[in-house]
Design an enzyme around this catalytic site. Structure first.
Site, short mmCIF file in Angstrom:
data_model
loop_
_atom_site.label_atom_id
_atom_site.label_comp_id
_atom_site.label_asym_id
_atom_site.label_seq_id
_atom_site.Cartn_x
_atom_site.Cartn_y
_atom_site.Cartn_z
N LYS A 180 0.86 -1.19 0.00
CA LYS A 180 0.00 0.00 0.00
C LYS A 180 0.89 1.23 0.00
O LYS A 180 1.56 1.52 0.99
CB LYS A 180 -0.91 0.04 1.22
CG LYS A 180 -1.93 1.17 1.11
CD LYS A 180 -2.51 1.62 2.43
CE LYS A 180 -1.64 2.59 3.17
NZ LYS A 180 -1.42 3.89 2.48
N GLU A 256 10.69 1.19 9.88
CA GLU A 256 11.59 2.34 9.69
C GLU A 256 10.79 3.55 10.09
O GLU A 256 9.92 4.00 9.33
CB GLU A 256 12.00 2.48 8.22
CG GLU A 256 12.79 1.32 7.67
CD GLU A 256 14.21 1.27 8.19
OE1 GLU A 256 14.62 2.19 8.93
OE2 GLU A 256 14.90 0.31 7.84
N CYS A 290 13.36 11.24 7.05
CA CYS A 290 13.47 10.80 8.45
C CYS A 290 14.92 10.87 8.93
O CYS A 290 15.18 10.72 10.12
CB CYS A 290 12.88 9.41 8.63
SG CYS A 290 13.45 8.27 7.39
N GLU A 385 10.25 15.78 15.49
CA GLU A 385 10.79 15.75 14.13
C GLU A 385 10.16 16.91 13.36
O GLU A 385 8.94 16.99 13.22
CB GLU A 385 10.37 14.41 13.51
CG GLU A 385 11.10 14.03 12.28
CD GLU A 385 10.72 12.61 11.81
OE1 GLU A 385 9.63 12.10 12.17
OE2 GLU A 385 11.52 12.02 11.08
P1 ADP Z 1 3.68 10.48 7.60
O1 ADP Z 1 3.55 11.30 8.83
O2 ADP Z 1 5.03 10.44 7.00
O3 ADP Z 1 2.57 10.65 6.61
P2 ADP Z 1 2.41 8.06 8.36
O4 ADP Z 1 2.95 7.07 9.33
O5 ADP Z 1 1.15 8.74 8.69
O6 ADP Z 1 3.61 9.02 8.13
O7 ADP Z 1 2.24 7.40 6.92
C1 ADP Z 1 3.10 6.45 6.38
C2 ADP Z 1 2.26 5.38 5.71
O8 ADP Z 1 1.43 4.78 6.70
C3 ADP Z 1 1.33 5.87 4.62
O9 ADP Z 1 1.26 4.91 3.60
C4 ADP Z 1 0.01 5.98 5.35
O10 ADP Z 1 -1.10 5.83 4.49
C5 ADP Z 1 0.10 4.79 6.26
N1 ADP Z 1 -0.78 4.85 7.43
C6 ADP Z 1 -1.24 5.94 8.10
N2 ADP Z 1 -2.03 5.56 9.13
C7 ADP Z 1 -2.06 4.20 9.12
C8 ADP Z 1 -2.71 3.20 9.92
N3 ADP Z 1 -3.47 3.52 10.97
N4 ADP Z 1 -2.52 1.91 9.58
C9 ADP Z 1 -1.76 1.57 8.53
N5 ADP Z 1 -1.14 2.45 7.74
C10 ADP Z 1 -1.29 3.76 8.02
#
Ligand code: ADP
Length: 483
Positions: A180, A256, A290, A385
């Protein structure tokens, strides 16, 4: 968007070798962060769509894992060549959906491709051991086997390279994948899938689920017992949710997560190199990586010279449309990113920090390259961050003091320092509680090295020989009766 090869512009998900819509027919929009114009609409898939993709990956697994390592390597090499051949189109797609300058986007595509090449080579090196037995008639042998179906979730800041860094080792190991991509940047992922299809990967080996329902799709990837490994790059907050969700099926995890990188300049550092290094470590991708320098600590004896030279260099960074030549700072990804940077800077200024350059949001999602001085260690900008083009510079006196400050964080991804005394270099490198240490260089990312963090920055390593092991299990065979 005009590509040389328009068929790289895909607006459907990729499952079992086919381009498909969501079962619900729902789509969601993808915008250009430069001007918020609509770029595309892609399927908004849910848990059921994800299940279908997982089943496709499971069906493809037996044939893929039993292929020879050389056979898998051959397809990875072909994919690698196709990615390189289409670097211009892939970079244009990437800049359009992500905002980073075109030259940086090209750099990312080549960097991403290097993981595919690296793991095509590593595929043949999944060696086991022969271990001296625990009795005269005993023999011990280990083999490495692919873990199975892999779920992968990637962020928007590297829409290409974070994908190849996960998919390439998984495929090399003999696993199949359901990925995804981030909701903001699925177009790069879909273009990679198109090239993978052309390279000849069998249906179901790579599946891309696009979705604006990250939590739902993520939960399915975590809870589905068919998925044996989850590899995630993103925030520590989401990493914790995924880790909890993976507990019930005891999935192997690679995480990561976030960082809070210190960048330390000692008195004996090469000033020009330290300034150039700080620019590289801070402003790449407008500060949205990051491993970006989040806290710049400069020793008192070199502080004034460093700040003057750094401020001058920052003043020369051009901000604008990533597609324009000379631009090195693009927009932030979205309004939330901009709001966060603004909040951190405002709080720092209210607490006594001072702006040397920048410091005020521009139009759209743009925030100018900014230098702050006199921020304090108890401020949010020191703890959190920043993920934007803001560089707080702190003054320190003693080595022990700066090591304590640098380590006083729950994060432990990358850190950097500049200095020339070799005894201190060893001392400091060993004392910093981080997974990666850049010594007199900001350029720590390469397919040859193990990328990853300690503490709340994550688990596992990507790239290098260790990156392959993340997708394999060790099986031990014990032979008795050897007489
Ligand atoms: P950022 O702050 O860099 O957007 P996130 O951790 O929110 O970091 O997003 C990184 C990835 O995790 C994206 O693909 C996002 O769609 C996905 N993501 C965000 N929330 C969830 C969740 N609750 N479960 C699984 N994947 C998630």
């Amino acid at each position: 968007m005009q590509l040389n090869d328009q068929s790289l512009f895909r607006q459907q998900a990729f499952c079992n070798g086919e381009w498909i819509d969501a079962q619900s027919d729902q789509v969601f929009p993808i915008y250009n962060p430069y001007d918020q114009s609509l770029l595309a609409e892609v399927p908004d898939m849910n848990a059921q769509d994800t299940q279908v993709a997982i089943e496709a990956a499971a069906q493809a697994l037996p044939a893929w894992r039993s292929k020879s390592a050389g056979g898998r390597a051959k397809l990875l090499k072909k994919w690698y060549q196709l990615i390189r051949k289409n670097v211009d189109d892939l970079a244009l797609l990437l800049t359009s959906e992500q905002g980073k300058p075109l030259l940086e986007a090209k750099g990312e595509i080549l960097y991403g491709a290097s993981y595919v090449e690296w793991f095509a080579e590593e595929a043949r090196r999944a060696y086991g051991d022969v271990i001296p037995g625990h009795g005269r008639s005993m023999r011990i042998l280990t083999i490495k086997q692919p873990i199975g179906v892999v779920g992968a979730i990637t962020p928007w800041n590297f829409p290409n390279a974070m994908i190849t860094r996960k998919i390439a080792p998984a495929l090399a190991a003999g696993c199949t994948v359901v990925l995804k991509p981030a909701e903001a940047t699925p177009l790069s992922a879909l273009a990679l899938a198109e090239l993978a299809q052309r390279a000849g990967f069998p249906p179901g080996v790579i599946n891309i689920v696009t979705s604006n329902q990250a939590a739902e799709v993520g939960e399915e990837l975590c809870r589905n017992p068919i998925v044996r490994k989850l590899s995630f790059t993103g925030s520590t907050r989401v990493g914790k949710i995924l880790m909890r969700q993976c507990a019930d099926t005891i999935k192997k995890l690679s995480l990561e997560l976030g960082g809070n990188a210190p960048f330390i300049v000692f008195d004996d550092a090469d000033l020009d190199a330290a300034v150039a290094g700080a620019i590289g470590a801070k402003y790449r991708n407008a500060g949205q990586t990051c491993i970006c320098a989040n806290r710049i600590y400069v020793q008192a004896g070199i502080y004034d010279d460093f700040v003057a030279a750094f401020q001058k260099a920052v003043g020369q960074l051009e901000m604008g449309n990533g597609l324009d030549e000379d631009v090195v700072i693009g927009p932030l990804i979205n309004q939330a990113a901009l709001d966060k940077v603004e909040r951190l800077v405002k709080e720092a200024l209210a607490g006594g920090a001072a702006v040397l350059t920048g410091g005020e949001a521009a139009t759209g999602y743009f925030y100018p390259p900014t230098v702050l001085v006199d921020a304090k260690p108890d401020m949010a900008i020191h703890r959190e961050e920043i993920f934007g083009p803001v560089a707080p510079v702190y003054r320190f006196q003693e080595e022990v003091e700066v090591i304590e400050l640098a380590n006083a964080t729950e994060y432990g991804l990358a850190c950097y320092f500049y200095g020339r005394d070799y005894a201190r270099i060893w001392r400091v490198a060993e004392a910093l509680e981080y997974g990666m240490v850049g010594i007199n260089t900001p350029a720590i990312s390469t397919a040859a090295a193990p990328f990853g963090g300690v503490k709340e920055s994550g688990i596992g390593r990507e790239g290098s020989k260790y990156g392959l092991e993340e997708f394999m299990e060790i099986k031990y065979m014990c032979f008795g009766g050897v007489s």
